[in-house]
Design a protein around this motif. Structure first.
Motif, PDB file in Angstrom:
ATOM      1  N   GLY A  41      15.320  17.329   9.542  1.00  0.00           N
ATOM      2  CA  GLY A  41      16.155  17.758  10.563  1.00  0.00           C
ATOM      3  C   GLY A  41      16.881  16.385  11.203  1.00  0.00           C
ATOM      4  O   GLY A  41      17.312  15.001  10.372  1.00  0.00           O
ATOM      5  N   PHE A  42      17.992  16.362  11.371  1.00  0.00           N
ATOM      6  CA  PHE A  42      19.658  14.955  11.245  1.00  0.00           C
ATOM      7  C   PHE A  42      19.026  13.516  11.383  1.00  0.00           C
ATOM      8  O   PHE A  42      19.382  13.320  11.103  1.00  0.00           O
ATOM      9  CB  PHE A  42      20.535  15.559  12.788  1.00  0.00           C
ATOM     10  CG  PHE A  42      21.496  14.494  12.562  1.00  0.00           C
ATOM     11  CD1 PHE A  42      22.706  14.457  12.188  1.00  0.00           C
ATOM     12  CD2 PHE A  42      21.115  14.256  13.844  1.00  0.00           C
ATOM     13  CE1 PHE A  42      23.524  13.530  12.109  1.00  0.00           C
ATOM     14  CE2 PHE A  42      22.639  13.037  14.594  1.00  0.00           C
ATOM     15  CZ  PHE A  42      23.462  12.788  13.136  1.00  0.00           C
ATOM     16  N   TRP A  43      18.255  14.140  12.970  1.00  0.00           N
ATOM     17  CA  TRP A  43      17.604  12.308  12.949  1.00  0.00           C
ATOM     18  C   TRP A  43      16.981  12.065  12.757  1.00  0.00           C
ATOM     19  O   TRP A  43      17.092  10.749  12.209  1.00  0.00           O
ATOM     20  CB  TRP A  43      16.891  12.211  14.538  1.00  0.00           C
ATOM     21  CG  TRP A  43      18.203  12.319  15.447  1.00  0.00           C
ATOM     22  CD1 TRP A  43      18.012  13.911  15.973  1.00  0.00           C
ATOM     23  CD2 TRP A  43      18.617  12.343  15.855  1.00  0.00           C
ATOM     24  NE1 TRP A  43      19.436  13.300  17.259  1.00  0.00           N
ATOM     25  CE2 TRP A  43      19.700  12.740  17.339  1.00  0.00           C
ATOM     26  CE3 TRP A  43      19.817  10.935  15.608  1.00  0.00           C
ATOM     27  CZ2 TRP A  43      20.650  11.736  17.610  1.00  0.00           C
ATOM     28  CZ3 TRP A  43      20.340  10.445  15.893  1.00  0.00           C
ATOM     29  CH2 TRP A  43      21.365  11.167  17.432  1.00  0.00           C
ATOM     30  N   ARG A  44      16.070  12.510  11.368  1.00  0.00           N
ATOM     31  CA  ARG A  44      14.871  12.108  10.774  1.00  0.00           C
ATOM     32  C   ARG A  44      16.411  11.196   9.214  1.00  0.00           C
ATOM     33  O   ARG A  44      16.268  10.256   9.153  1.00  0.00           O
ATOM     34  CB  ARG A  44      14.204  13.305  10.281  1.00  0.00           C
ATOM     35  CG  ARG A  44      13.094  12.466   8.880  1.00  0.00           C
ATOM     36  CD  ARG A  44      12.077  13.439   8.217  1.00  0.00           C
ATOM     37  NE  ARG A  44      11.347  13.595   9.086  1.00  0.00           N
ATOM     38  CZ  ARG A  44      10.496  13.637   9.064  1.00  0.00           C
ATOM     39  NH1 ARG A  44       9.700  13.973   8.271  1.00  0.00           N
ATOM     40  NH2 ARG A  44       9.065  13.994   9.855  1.00  0.00           N
ATOM     41  N   ARG A  45      16.899  12.717   8.809  1.00  0.00           N
ATOM     42  CA  ARG A  45      18.343  11.914   8.228  1.00  0.00           C
ATOM     43  C   ARG A  45      18.478  10.875   8.239  1.00  0.00           C
ATOM     44  O   ARG A  45      19.373   9.899   7.652  1.00  0.00           O
ATOM     45  CB  ARG A  45      19.008  13.234   7.597  1.00  0.00           C
ATOM     46  CG  ARG A  45      18.422  14.334   6.995  1.00  0.00           C
ATOM     47  CD  ARG A  45      19.227  15.032   6.820  1.00  0.00           C
ATOM     48  NE  ARG A  45      19.904  14.883   5.698  1.00  0.00           N
ATOM     49  CZ  ARG A  45      20.834  16.179   5.106  1.00  0.00           C
ATOM     50  NH1 ARG A  45      20.521  17.192   5.278  1.00  0.00           N
ATOM     51  NH2 ARG A  45      21.940  15.556   4.148  1.00  0.00           N
ATOM     52  N   PHE A  46      19.416  10.347   9.902  1.00  0.00           N
ATOM     53  CA  PHE A  46      20.151   9.315   9.946  1.00  0.00           C
ATOM     54  C   PHE A  46      19.589   8.132   9.971  1.00  0.00           C
ATOM     55  O   PHE A  46      19.522   7.311   9.253  1.00  0.00           O
ATOM     56  CB  PHE A  46      20.568   9.751  11.442  1.00  0.00           C
ATOM     57  CG  PHE A  46      21.066   9.133  12.523  1.00  0.00           C
ATOM     58  CD1 PHE A  46      22.520   8.314  11.958  1.00  0.00           C
ATOM     59  CD2 PHE A  46      20.288   7.813  13.224  1.00  0.00           C
ATOM     60  CE1 PHE A  46      23.521   7.454  12.481  1.00  0.00           C
ATOM     61  CE2 PHE A  46      21.557   6.880  13.561  1.00  0.00           C
ATOM     62  CZ  PHE A  46      22.937   6.492  13.721  1.00  0.00           C
ATOM     63  N   GLY A  47      18.020   8.575  10.869  1.00  0.00           N
ATOM     64  CA  GLY A  47      16.851   7.526  10.472  1.00  0.00           C
ATOM     65  C   GLY A  47      16.727   6.512   9.112  1.00  0.00           C
ATOM     66  O   GLY A  47      17.191   5.787   8.661  1.00  0.00           O
ATOM     67  N   THR A  50      20.002   5.446   7.956  1.00  0.00           N
ATOM     68  CA  THR A  50      20.100   3.626   8.486  1.00  0.00           C
ATOM     69  C   THR A  50      18.988   2.876   8.024  1.00  0.00           C
ATOM     70  O   THR A  50      19.535   1.312   7.809  1.00  0.00           O
ATOM     71  CB  THR A  50      19.623   3.573  10.143  1.00  0.00           C
ATOM     72  OG1 THR A  50      20.105   4.485  10.480  1.00  0.00           O
ATOM     73  CG2 THR A  50      19.877   2.490  10.680  1.00  0.00           C
ATOM     74  N   ARG A 155      11.800  17.931   3.659  1.00  0.00           N
ATOM     75  CA  ARG A 155      10.449  17.084   3.970  1.00  0.00           C
ATOM     76  C   ARG A 155       9.499  16.765   3.062  1.00  0.00           C
ATOM     77  O   ARG A 155       9.509  17.872   1.856  1.00  0.00           O
ATOM     78  CB  ARG A 155       9.836  17.358   5.199  1.00  0.00           C
ATOM     79  CG  ARG A 155      11.161  17.297   6.781  1.00  0.00           C
ATOM     80  CD  ARG A 155      10.196  17.564   7.995  1.00  0.00           C
ATOM     81  NE  ARG A 155       9.021  17.529   7.970  1.00  0.00           N
ATOM     82  CZ  ARG A 155       8.546  18.045   8.934  1.00  0.00           C
ATOM     83  NH1 ARG A 155       9.051  18.563   9.784  1.00  0.00           N
ATOM     84  NH2 ARG A 155       7.119  17.042   8.995  1.00  0.00           N
TER      85      ARG A 155
END
Length: 157
Positions: A41-47, A50, A155
């Motif tokens: 997902g987007f937020w996992r990738r964003f994390g 980061t 994942r």
């Protein structure tokens, strides 16, 4: 956002309501809907990115020294180059950056190759470093950088 734009574009598969629509991201690549092997997902990738940026910052700080912190754009380019080197090399060789590994992801080639390889990893990382390409995503969650690198982030756990 691309789904919203596609919904009003003439001839768009998203807007046409065709029977051939996929039910989940990655379905056309044979990926499961959830769990290991599914599209990250987007937020996992964003994390993950980061974590990679913070790692690049720390490594650049070690090389450039603490006194370079306030020097402005020169130090910023050092951070970007360190991040680029770490990310491109890690994806080319291992399929995961340190941030991706920490959050249980990897970049998988969509053409069945075993590894992403250096040329694709360099193109992918260069586009990722421009920031905008990852934000323009398709129905599979793939940004321009993934499409150019012929990859999809999945994942691992």
């Amino acid at each position: 956002m691309s789904r919203w734009i596609d919904s009003w574009m003439p001839g768009s598969p998203t807007g046409s309501g065709s029977a051939g629509e996929q039910t989940h991201p990655g379905e056309k690549f044979g990926l499961p809907e959830s769990g290991p092997g599914s599209v990250a997902g987007f937020w996992r990738r964003f994390g993950g990115v980061t974590i990679d940026w913070l790692l690049g910052y720390l490594v650049a700080l070690l090389f450039a020294g603490a006194d370079s912190f306030g020097r402005g754009s020169t130090f910023g380019w050092t951070i970007w180059l360190v991040w680029f080197g770490i990310s491109a090399l890690a994806v080319a060789v291992f399929g995961s950056t340190p941030g991706m590994l920490a959050l249980g992801m990897r970049a998988a080639p969509v053409d069945g190759r075993a590894v992403v390889g250096v040329p694709r990893a360099v193109v992918r990382t260069l586009l990722l470093g421009l920031v905008v390409p990852p934000l323009v995503r398709d129905d599979d969650g793939r940004g321009w950088h993934d499409r150019a690198g012929a990859t999809i982030v999945i994942r691992t756990r």
